[in-house]
Structures are given as structure tokens and as C-alpha cells.
Design a protein around this motif. Structure first.
Motif, mmCIF file in Angstrom:
data_model
loop_
_atom_site.group_PDB
_atom_site.id
_atom_site.type_symbol
_atom_site.label_atom_id
_atom_site.label_comp_id
_atom_site.label_asym_id
_atom_site.label_seq_id
_atom_site.Cartn_x
_atom_site.Cartn_y
_atom_site.Cartn_z
ATOM 1 N N LEU A 72 9.213 -1.388 -3.501
ATOM 2 C CA LEU A 72 8.348 -1.265 -2.337
ATOM 3 C C LEU A 72 6.976 -0.715 -2.721
ATOM 4 O O LEU A 72 6.865 0.215 -3.521
ATOM 5 N N MET A 73 5.965 -1.322 -2.111
ATOM 6 C CA MET A 73 4.570 -0.937 -2.338
ATOM 7 C C MET A 73 3.998 -0.335 -1.065
ATOM 8 O O MET A 73 4.228 -0.838 0.035
ATOM 9 N N SER A 74 3.224 0.730 -1.206
ATOM 10 C CA SER A 74 2.514 1.297 -0.068
ATOM 11 C C SER A 74 1.107 1.728 -0.462
ATOM 12 O O SER A 74 0.136 1.420 0.215
ATOM 13 N N ARG A 75 1.007 2.434 -1.591
ATOM 14 C CA ARG A 75 -0.287 2.938 -2.049
ATOM 15 C C ARG A 75 -0.840 1.988 -3.120
ATOM 16 O O ARG A 75 -0.208 1.810 -4.170
ATOM 17 N N VAL A 76 -2.013 1.411 -2.832
ATOM 18 C CA VAL A 76 -2.570 0.356 -3.678
ATOM 19 C C VAL A 76 -3.903 0.798 -4.261
ATOM 20 O O VAL A 76 -4.793 1.256 -3.540
ATOM 21 N N ALA A 77 -4.038 0.661 -5.568
ATOM 22 C CA ALA A 77 -5.317 0.857 -6.248
ATOM 23 C C ALA A 77 -5.781 -0.487 -6.781
ATOM 24 O O ALA A 77 -4.967 -1.346 -7.135
ATOM 25 N N LEU A 78 -7.087 -0.678 -6.837
ATOM 26 C CA LEU A 78 -7.607 -1.955 -7.321
ATOM 27 C C LEU A 78 -9.010 -1.776 -7.870
ATOM 28 O O LEU A 78 -9.690 -0.788 -7.602
ATOM 29 N N CYS A 79 -9.423 -2.775 -8.628
ATOM 30 C CA CYS A 79 -10.806 -2.860 -9.080
ATOM 31 C C CYS A 79 -11.171 -4.324 -9.194
ATOM 32 O O CYS A 79 -10.517 -5.070 -9.928
ATOM 33 N N GLY A 80 -12.186 -4.756 -8.451
ATOM 34 C CA GLY A 80 -12.675 -6.117 -8.577
ATOM 35 C C GLY A 80 -13.350 -6.297 -9.928
ATOM 36 O O GLY A 80 -14.147 -5.464 -10.348
#
Length: 273
Positions: free
Chosen positions: A176-184
């Protein structure tokens, strides 16, 4: 109706201040005169021969690109070289080229913010903030409700424009995923920040073998977190173009801003066994 390029450059540098760019970066005017008139602007992630042809055929006066065309030093702009031929063609047709790169990545409504909004990240904040907490690289926030990694990856694929390499995932499909980090854009240098921020999943582009392998080894000791998602560099940044076009259209109603739908992702197909 048209405006001087100098007026557009001033707006670009208000929206994406040059001083926010990384030291190694090369944003700004690549080709053209600030005194020339502009009535049509084509927005793109990359400048390529195909993009320039689209601009020339469509009588665009300016290409607004995310990636600087002259990022690294060149020793010649001879027309026997690809870069020289393109620059000469652009100059002859009076097609100006301007780039907003890392200075457009870090602003509150920049590249990573556009990606976060598109995939439904709530209360997204910079993953690597500056002293101004609204500015910084990447974004981190929460999904509206937990979702499996597999379903989240499908959601991401549905939002991004299609590419040959698609969406690559490292992790358990059902976790399960809830907290998402990203970088374009290229973001494996921020994997450690995603780990420190307690992300369930980190999404970026151009992720290399060893940083991802190290992150996955770390995840074995931390309940599978973070899972890793790798997407096309071009696709992850393309979403921002519509945001920029809308932003600029509100300021310059007499200028037409058009987002190119040409795919500048360099990969054409994949082969599997």
C-alpha cells in the motif's frame, strides 16, 4: 498582435528567476534578439530538428524549451554538426529559442509541482526545500487514500503521455502507498531525501542501477519502503508545459502559446524475450 521578445523574457524571469537555477545550468535566451516581435510561442521540453521544423512550419516566433539547447560547451557551430545546423536554421528563420530549466523546476508551480498535481498528490511540498519553504526540488505529499503500488503505477501511466519505455516499478505490486515523493526529470540524487522523508514510493526519471539497487536493499530493512518508479524524463516534464502556457496566456492575451505534442523522448521501441 505581438510583443517584443524583451517583454516575454522579463516575464519568464519573473516566473522562473534565473538566480534560482543551479550553478551548472544554462537557462536563458539561446537564439534571437530581445528586440524582435513575437506573436506565437511553441512550448516544448526539448529542442530538436523536428521541433524546429514544427515551429517554422507553424510560423512560431519563439520556442520556449525546458531543456537548454547549449547545456554543455561546444567547440563549433559549424553547419556540419547537428547543433550548428539547427542554430543556423533557427537564426535564418528568426525563430528565437529560450530555455527555463532548473529555475522552472523549483518554483511553487514548476515542473515537479505540475507532476504532483497531475497524479493527485495532496498538500505537496518541496522534497528538498530552500529557505523559502515553497521553493525547492521535487515534491512530497499524500494520496487521498491508500492504494496498491500496482494500481498507483497504472494511475501514473494513465496521466503521462505514452512512451516506449512506459513505467518501470521496483516493489511489491500489492504493497500500500500513501506518502509519495517525486522529482520531475532526472532525480536519483534525491532518493536519499525520499527515504529520509518516509516516502512509501519515490517516482522520478533516469534512475540508475546502483542508486535504485541500494534503495531497494534499504527497503528490505524498512517494510518495503520506498518502492521506486522510473518514468520517461520527457513525459514527466511535459505536463508542466500546459501550466506554463496557461500562466503566460493570462499575462499576454495578444500572444498565442501552444504546447507541442511531438514526442521528444529519444526511445522508439523496446524488445523483450
Amino acid at each position: 498582435m505581438s510583443v517584443d521578445l524583451s517583454q516575454l523574457v522579463a516575464a519568464f524571469e519573473r516566473n522562473w528567476p534565473i538566480e534560482l537555477a543551479e550553478q551548472w545550468d544554462a537557462p536563458g535566451l539561446v537564439v534571437g534578439s530581445v528586440n524582435q516581435k513575437v506573436s506565437r510561442v511553441l512550448l516544448t521540453v526539448d529542442v530538436t530538428a523536428e521541433i524546429l521544423a514544427e515551429a517554422q512550419d507553424g510560423e512560431f516566433d519563439l520556442i520556449l524549451a525546458h531543456h537548454p539547447y547549449l547545456m554543455r560547451g561546444v567547440n563549433t557551430i559549424s553547419e556540419q554538426t547537428a547543433k550548428g545546423a539547427l542554430l543556423a536554421s533557427a537564426a535564418r528563420s528568426r525563430t528565437a529559442i529560450y530555455a527555463a530549466h532548473t529555475n522552472a523546476d523549483v518554483v511553487a508551480d514548476g515542473v515537479s509541482a505540475a507532476l504532483a498535481a497531475a497524479i493527485g498528490i495532496l498538500d505537496a511540498q518541496p522534497l528538498v526545500p530552500s529557505s523559502d519553504r515553497s521553493i525547492g526540488h521535487g515534491r512530497i505529499g499524500q494520496l487521498a487514500s491508500p492504494i496498491t503500488l500496482g494500481d498507483f503505477a497504472r494511475q501514473v501511466a494513465g496521466v503521462l503521455p505514452s512512451t516506449a519505455t512506459g513505467v518501470r516499478v521496483a516493489g511489491d505490486y500489492d504493497q500500500l502507498m500513501s506518502r509519495v515523493a517525486l522529482c520531475g526529470g532526472a532525480g536519483d540524487s534525491f532518493i536519499g531525501d525520499a527515504i529520509n522523508a518516509g516516502a512509501d514510493v519515490y517516482l522520478s526519471s533516469d534512475l540508475r542501477h546502483h542508486p535504485v539497487q541500494d534503495a531497494r536493499e534499504h527497503s528490505l530493512l524498512n517494510g518495503g519502503k520506498p518502492a521506486i518508479i522510473d518514468v520517461s524524463h520527457w513525459a514527466a516534464e511535459w505536463l508542466w508545459l500546459e501550466v506554463a502556457a496557461k500562466q503566460l496566456s493570462q499575462e499576454f492575451s495578444q500572444v498565442q502559446f501552444v504546447v507541442s505534442h511531438l514526442r521528444t523522448d529519444p526511445w522508439d521501441f523496446v524488445v523483450t524475450q
